[in-house]
Design a protein around this motif. Structure first.
Motif: not given
Length: 239
Positions: A52-57, A61-70, A107-115
């Protein structure tokens, strides 16, 4: 430079004497048993998230738990994962310390913050869905990673994530497979304690005196008892 890993920082907090003997005198505690099954889960999760890192998706499990990050496509990811060869590094020139630790994922979220993300695997009757009291070491681990990444100039969120995979041991048979139930557990880190601990750790390393035995340390207690027993045996042999 003196190399101090993330696990050595935790060792210092647990027992300054064991830390000093390890880093300065090169006398290490007996090694623990390797967790090969846990390591296999780690490796497979890394492969999944890397796709998913390569695909940018987002990973399912991130979708399942509503995580705003890739999974973060950072060019240093491969090196930051290599805890023995590289890891996330900060060199404190003033103290001549090489501080480092290997992360599982970022992981990185839509705000450009790293988790910061860590994978955990266990086996229980019920899935692990929250952090227990005894996981204080896991929390410190995350905070050290956050601190190291911030020292490398990254905009790091206080929110870290544990991907916790629980093997179901309540099933009736093995059938050459283990069923896992995976959950994402968020944790709000606070790395404000680390600078003071690094200062104390540095003072310990500069001392010419080995710290006193820690009464709460099982290893110190074991070696003290062993020393007494060996001393008694020598006295018996000399009589």
């Amino acid at each position: 430079m003196i190399k101090v890993s993330r696990s050595k920082i935790d060792l210092f907090l647990e027992c300054p004497r064991c830390f000093y003997l390890d880093v300065v005198k090169k006398i290490k505690r007996p090694p623990g048993f390797p967790f090969n099954l846990n390591n296999a889960v780690d490796m497979l999760l890394k492969k999944e998230f890397d796709r998913h890192r390569v695909a940018g998706t987002r990973h399912p499990i991130q979708i399942e738990f509503g995580i705003d990050a890739i999974p973060a496509p950072h060019p240093m990811m491969d090196k930051w994962r290599q805890s023995m060869q590289h890891g996330v590094i900060f060199q404190d020139e003033e103290k001549d310390l090489h501080l480092y630790g290997g992360i599982d994922d970022l992981w990185i979220n839509s705000k450009g913050e790293y988790h910061v993300v860590d994978y955990k695997a266990t086996a229980k009757d019920n899935p692990v869905t929250e952090l227990a009291e005894w996981t204080a070491g896991y929390k410190r681990q995350m905070e050290v990673y956050q601190w190291l990444l911030r020292k490398n100039g990254l905009k790091v969120s206080n929110t870290a994530y544990f991907v916790y995979c629980t093997g179901d041991n309540s099933l009736e048979s093995f059938d050459n497979k283990i069923e896992f139930h995976s959950h994402i557990i968020p944790y709000e880190g606070d790395d404000s304690w680390i600078d003071n601990v690094i200062n104390d750790l540095y003072s310990c390393l500069q001392s010419s005196t080995i710290p006193h035995k820690s009464y709460s340390c099982a290893y110190c207690g074991f070696f003290k008892k062993l020393y007494v027993e060996l001393k008694n045996d020598r006295n018996l042999l000399s009589n």
